[in-house]
Motif scaffolding. Structure first.
Motif, PDB file in Angstrom:
ATOM      1  N   ARG A  25      31.849  74.461  12.943  1.00 17.14           N
ATOM      2  CA  ARG A  25      30.823  73.444  12.693  1.00 17.14           C
ATOM      3  C   ARG A  25      30.827  72.355  13.754  1.00 17.14           C
ATOM      4  NH1 ARG A  25      32.313  70.664   8.076  1.00 17.14           N
ATOM      5  NH2 ARG A  25      30.239  69.761   8.022  1.00 17.14           N
ATOM      6  N   MET A  26      31.979  72.139  14.388  1.00 17.91           N
ATOM      7  CA  MET A  26      32.083  71.155  15.460  1.00 17.91           C
ATOM      8  C   MET A  26      32.961  71.749  16.560  1.00 17.91           C
ATOM      9  SD  MET A  26      30.248  68.541  14.452  1.00 17.91           S
ATOM     10  CE  MET A  26      30.697  67.422  15.782  1.00 17.91           C
ATOM     11  N   PHE A  27      32.650  71.392  17.816  1.00 18.57           N
ATOM     12  CA  PHE A  27      33.416  71.861  18.962  1.00 18.57           C
ATOM     13  C   PHE A  27      33.777  70.661  19.827  1.00 18.57           C
ATOM     14  CE2 PHE A  27      30.641  75.193  17.508  1.00 18.57           C
ATOM     15  CZ  PHE A  27      31.448  76.320  17.492  1.00 18.57           C
ATOM     16  N   VAL A  28      34.910  70.765  20.521  1.00 20.06           N
ATOM     17  CA  VAL A  28      35.339  69.685  21.404  1.00 20.06           C
ATOM     18  C   VAL A  28      35.172  70.121  22.856  1.00 20.06           C
ATOM     19  CG1 VAL A  28      37.767  70.438  21.311  1.00 20.06           C
ATOM     20  CG2 VAL A  28      37.193  68.090  21.989  1.00 20.06           C
ATOM     21  N   CYS A  29      34.545  69.275  23.652  1.00 22.34           N
ATOM     22  CA  CYS A  29      34.408  69.502  25.091  1.00 22.34           C
ATOM     23  C   CYS A  29      35.415  68.605  25.799  1.00 22.34           C
ATOM     24  CB  CYS A  29      32.992  69.169  25.552  1.00 22.34           C
ATOM     25  SG  CYS A  29      31.723  70.250  24.845  1.00 22.34           S
ATOM     26  N   VAL A  30      36.177  69.183  26.725  1.00 22.04           N
ATOM     27  CA  VAL A  30      37.267  68.455  27.382  1.00 22.04           C
ATOM     28  C   VAL A  30      36.906  68.242  28.842  1.00 22.04           C
ATOM     29  CG1 VAL A  30      39.742  68.409  27.836  1.00 22.04           C
ATOM     30  CG2 VAL A  30      38.873  69.567  25.788  1.00 22.04           C
ATOM     31  N   ALA A  31      36.648  66.998  29.211  1.00 22.13           N
ATOM     32  CA  ALA A  31      36.175  66.673  30.562  1.00 22.13           C
ATOM     33  C   ALA A  31      37.206  66.999  31.631  1.00 22.13           C
ATOM     34  CB  ALA A  31      35.806  65.194  30.628  1.00 22.13           C
ATOM     35  N   SER A  32      38.487  66.885  31.303  1.00 23.18           N
ATOM     36  CA  SER A  32      39.538  67.093  32.313  1.00 23.18           C
ATOM     37  C   SER A  32      39.715  68.559  32.684  1.00 23.18           C
ATOM     38  CB  SER A  32      40.869  66.524  31.799  1.00 23.18           C
ATOM     39  OG  SER A  32      41.212  67.109  30.558  1.00 23.18           O
ATOM     40  N   THR A  33      39.265  69.486  31.819  1.00 25.40           N
ATOM     41  CA  THR A  33      39.418  70.911  32.101  1.00 25.40           C
ATOM     42  C   THR A  33      38.084  71.630  32.274  1.00 25.40           C
ATOM     43  OG1 THR A  33      39.447  71.473  29.740  1.00 25.40           O
ATOM     44  CG2 THR A  33      41.575  70.989  30.786  1.00 25.40           C
ATOM     45  N   GLY A  34      36.991  71.015  31.790  1.00 25.22           N
ATOM     46  CA  GLY A  34      35.677  71.648  31.879  1.00 25.22           C
ATOM     47  C   GLY A  34      35.466  72.754  30.864  1.00 25.22           C
ATOM     48  N   ILE A  35      36.296  72.810  29.813  1.00 27.55           N
ATOM     49  CA  ILE A  35      36.145  73.853  28.803  1.00 27.55           C
ATOM     50  C   ILE A  35      35.822  73.229  27.443  1.00 27.55           C
ATOM     51  CG2 ILE A  35      37.770  75.376  29.999  1.00 27.55           C
ATOM     52  CD1 ILE A  35      39.787  74.728  27.766  1.00 27.55           C
ATOM     53  N   PHE A  36      35.330  74.072  26.533  1.00 27.27           N
ATOM     54  CA  PHE A  36      35.143  73.610  25.159  1.00 27.27           C
ATOM     55  C   PHE A  36      35.871  74.550  24.211  1.00 27.27           C
ATOM     56  CE2 PHE A  36      32.000  76.575  23.336  1.00 27.27           C
ATOM     57  CZ  PHE A  36      31.461  77.166  24.469  1.00 27.27           C
ATOM     58  N   PRO A  48      42.060  61.382  24.066  1.00 34.07           N
ATOM     59  CA  PRO A  48      40.762  61.081  23.449  1.00 34.07           C
ATOM     60  C   PRO A  48      39.674  60.709  24.446  1.00 34.07           C
ATOM     61  CG  PRO A  48      42.397  59.385  22.928  1.00 34.07           C
ATOM     62  CD  PRO A  48      43.142  60.524  23.528  1.00 34.07           C
ATOM     63  N   GLU A  49      40.061  60.047  25.548  1.00 34.44           N
ATOM     64  CA  GLU A  49      39.047  59.643  26.522  1.00 34.44           C
ATOM     65  C   GLU A  49      38.414  60.810  27.261  1.00 34.44           C
ATOM     66  OE1 GLU A  49      42.199  58.617  26.464  1.00 34.44           O
ATOM     67  OE2 GLU A  49      43.143  58.637  28.458  1.00 34.44           O
ATOM     68  N   ASN A  50      39.046  62.012  27.140  1.00 35.82           N
ATOM     69  CA  ASN A  50      38.494  63.203  27.799  1.00 35.82           C
ATOM     70  C   ASN A  50      37.664  64.071  26.849  1.00 35.82           C
ATOM     71  OD1 ASN A  50      39.651  62.715  30.343  1.00 35.82           O
ATOM     72  ND2 ASN A  50      41.618  63.592  29.693  1.00 35.82           N
ATOM     73  N   CYS A  51      37.510  63.623  25.588  1.00 35.23           N
ATOM     74  CA  CYS A  51      36.875  64.459  24.570  1.00 35.23           C
ATOM     75  C   CYS A  51      35.464  63.985  24.216  1.00 35.23           C
ATOM     76  CB  CYS A  51      37.710  64.454  23.286  1.00 35.23           C
ATOM     77  SG  CYS A  51      39.337  65.186  23.463  1.00 35.23           S
ATOM     78  N   SER A  52      34.609  64.956  23.993  1.00 34.61           N
ATOM     79  CA  SER A  52      33.317  64.705  23.355  1.00 34.61           C
ATOM     80  C   SER A  52      33.098  65.844  22.378  1.00 34.61           C
ATOM     81  CB  SER A  52      32.184  64.638  24.383  1.00 34.61           C
ATOM     82  OG  SER A  52      32.088  65.865  25.107  1.00 34.61           O
ATOM     83  N   PHE A  53      32.332  65.579  21.330  1.00 38.60           N
ATOM     84  CA  PHE A  53      32.168  66.569  20.272  1.00 38.60           C
ATOM     85  C   PHE A  53      30.705  66.977  20.121  1.00 38.60           C
ATOM     86  CE2 PHE A  53      36.056  64.277  19.314  1.00 38.60           C
ATOM     87  CZ  PHE A  53      36.938  65.293  19.004  1.00 38.60           C
ATOM     88  N   GLY A  64      27.510  71.889  30.348  1.00 32.98           N
ATOM     89  CA  GLY A  64      28.240  72.338  31.531  1.00 32.98           C
ATOM     90  C   GLY A  64      29.670  72.772  31.280  1.00 32.98           C
ATOM     91  N   PHE A  65      30.048  73.006  30.027  1.00 33.21           N
ATOM     92  CA  PHE A  65      31.419  73.391  29.708  1.00 33.21           C
ATOM     93  C   PHE A  65      31.531  74.899  29.504  1.00 33.21           C
ATOM     94  CE2 PHE A  65      33.468  69.292  29.199  1.00 33.21           C
ATOM     95  CZ  PHE A  65      32.385  68.436  29.091  1.00 33.21           C
ATOM     96  N   ARG A  72      38.432  81.243  21.883  1.00 30.71           N
ATOM     97  CA  ARG A  72      37.194  82.015  21.947  1.00 30.71           C
ATOM     98  C   ARG A  72      36.103  81.445  21.028  1.00 30.71           C
ATOM     99  NH1 ARG A  72      38.703  88.261  21.440  1.00 30.71           N
ATOM    100  NH2 ARG A  72      36.565  88.422  22.244  1.00 30.71           N
ATOM    101  N   PRO A  73      35.624  80.263  21.332  1.00 30.79           N
ATOM    102  CA  PRO A  73      34.657  79.611  20.437  1.00 30.79           C
ATOM    103  C   PRO A  73      33.296  80.270  20.370  1.00 30.79           C
ATOM    104  CG  PRO A  73      34.882  78.374  22.474  1.00 30.79           C
ATOM    105  CD  PRO A  73      35.947  79.429  22.507  1.00 30.79           C
ATOM    106  N   THR A  74      32.994  81.155  21.328  1.00 31.44           N
ATOM    107  CA  THR A  74      31.682  81.820  21.296  1.00 31.44           C
ATOM    108  C   THR A  74      31.691  83.047  20.390  1.00 31.44           C
ATOM    109  OG1 THR A  74      32.288  83.088  23.262  1.00 31.44           O
ATOM    110  CG2 THR A  74      31.064  81.054  23.615  1.00 31.44           C
ATOM    111  N   THR A  75      32.827  83.403  19.827  1.00 35.27           N
ATOM    112  CA  THR A  75      32.940  84.576  18.970  1.00 35.27           C
ATOM    113  C   THR A  75      33.299  84.144  17.559  1.00 35.27           C
ATOM    114  OG1 THR A  75      33.839  85.783  20.864  1.00 35.27           O
ATOM    115  CG2 THR A  75      34.067  86.821  18.697  1.00 35.27           C
TER     116      THR A  75
END
Length: 354
Positions: A25-36, A48-53, A64-65, A72-75
């Motif tokens: 239902r919610m995913f975290v995007c991590v700016a320091s790694t470019g992954i979600f 926390p400063e590297n996270c967006s939801f 762009g993540f 494996r959040p896409t599965t």
């Protein structure tokens, strides 16, 4: 009102705790790694400063993540599990087979690992799921007018007493106790989330519940008392209608149900269920919001009890009631089903938004 989005602090706390109530239902995007990631990802937690939801995979990709290779959040979670997938496929090919631990070993899998994986994803073991499917096959034989012995053989039970005991465990009544000239007809309907029992008359749906719902025997007994013991096996046009509507729902082709419903309960309980019917697919409410909508803001606990007493799963959408903080709350069909239903209905929400 659309689903209340939890605040950053709530979501970050859920990430730290790997809270499964937000999974899917919610995913975290991590700016320091470019992954979600899923909020349950086992990877080291970011600052926390590297996270967006974000609420959807699409939003994360559009930002762009890249998807995490660990969680494996896409599965869908269960499909991503290498232990679960081959067994689900094997069960679909042989639903009437009497599965045991030696069969699991022959597939090169460890029974204890399989047991943990299925309990985590589905709230039941693989062998319990397989046993349920065998009973489902036997139920179909009875609904088509077959004899109890035929149903027993179809379900893969060597012993008549074992078949009766297993059947009674699901509905609270052995096959021989069903009426030969019924007023209400019991059959099962299929869904991607597991089989359901549907009880109908010629014009209305009286009960729709997942076979593994713990409250099903109690609900059946109450309905059987209402019908004066005249529940039998069989399929009606109403059964076919709800099956067709469920098929459309899970294929993303229809978020509403037109089947006529028989609501069994007190006047207050029926009012709660009617209010639930006003919540569109893709929307949610809290118990407090539901109580206010009924003009009974002080009756939050009574509303919660009425919500839990719903015996028309999916159609009367009690799964659309969540916690005030946006987290999942109890659901008789299992939180994994509630999570998946909310995920499916997000697609209807986006369609409505156009």
């Amino acid at each position: 009102m659309l689903m209340t989005r939890p605040g950053f602090d709530t979501l970050y706390e859920a990430l730290l705790n790997r809270d499964p109530s937000y999974d899917g239902r919610m995913f975290v995007c991590v700016a320091s790694t470019g992954i979600f990631c899923r909020l349950t990802c086992p990877a080291r937690k970011p600052k926390p400063e590297n996270c967006s939801f974000h609420e959807t995979v699409a939003e994360c990709i559009e930002a762009g993540f890249r998807p995490c290779k660990r969680c494996r959040p896409t599965t869908p979670e269960a499909s991503a599990d290498p232990v679960v997938k081959p067994l689900i496929e094997a069960l679909e090919k042989r639903p009437g087979y009497r599965w045991g631990e030696p069969d699991i070993v022959r597939l090169g899998l460890d029974p204890s690992t399989v047991r943990r994986a299925f309990k985590r994803h589905f709230g039941m073991t693989f062998l319990e799921m397989a046993r349920q499917r065998r009973l489902q096959e036997g139920f179909s034989t009875l609904a088509e007018g077959g004899r109890v012995i035929d149903a027993q053989i179809t379900a893969g039970f060597e012993s008549a007493s074992a078949f009766r005991e297993a059947f009674a465990k699901i509905l609270g009544q052995a096959p021989g106790g069903f009426a030969s000239e019924p007023l209400l007809y019991a059959d099962w309907v299929s869904s991607p989330l597991g089989p359901l029992v549907a009880i109908t008359d010629r014009t209305q749906l009286h009960l729709l519940e997942f076979l593994d719902r713990k409250a099903l025997p109690t609900e059946f007994r109450k309905l059987n008392a209402f019908a004066k013991g005249q529940i039998g096996f069989g399929r009606t046009e109403v059964t076919d209608q709800i099956q067709e509507e469920l098929n459309r729902f899970f294929k993303g082709k229809g978020g509403t149900f037109e089947t006529k419903l028989a609501l069994h309960g007190s006047a207050f309980t029926r009012d709660v269920w009617r209010e639930l019917l006003t919540i569109r697919a893709g929307e949610t409410r809290s118990y407090s919001e539901l109580a206010h909508a009924l003009g009974r803001p002080e009756a939050v606990r009574a509303v919660a009890r009425a919500n839990g007493a719903n015996q028309l799963a999916l159609v009367v959408p009690c799964h659309r009631i969540i916690g005030a903080d946006g987290s999942l709350t109890g659901y008789g069909g299992g939180l994994w089903r509630k999570q998946r239903l909310i995920e499916i209905e997000q697609g209807y929400r986006k369609t409505a938004a156009g």
